[in-house]
Motif scaffolding. Sequence first.
Motif: not given
Length: 180
Positions: A46-53, A63-65, A126-134, A137-145
Amino acid sequence: MNFCSNCGARVEYKVPPGDTLPRYVCPACGTIHYQNPKLVVGCIPEWEDRVLLCRRAIEPRYGYWTLPAGFMENGETTFEAALRETMEEARARVELGPLYTVYNLPHVNQVYMMFRARLLDLDFRPGEESLEVKLFGEPEVPWNELAFRTIHATLRNYFADRGRGEFPLHVGTIEPPAKN
């Protein structure tokens, strides 16, 4: 399992004396091969109102989060596993909080344990098992991904609980997806 890892003889699948479940048993050396569920341990950074995926760079679900999590190693505590997986996948330093979810997945012989955690700084990548980290906030979470149903359930509960200002422990079973 076809062969004994102790002596190499062909194993039999049967209920050993004094047991109640079938196991792989070696008739040559008597070794009983127990197979137990795997523990998947991670956290919700957690960082403020966001989570790290993390966007997965490995299968399954390339490729999924997901939240930073992975299989617990022998000799580790659940806390150590969560910290290690977060560092490996997101190169992120966190302070672990309380256990937040325990999900049983009997159809794949896994148990997921996720802790709440506070990011100590914004120095992640990103570590070796991640393409990206970001951070999301709840509205931005890629729910379908999202990679896994456990992660979807964890995040849905997290954002609902955060809205109420209460974070109870969530324990449940995730059933296999319905077959069409």
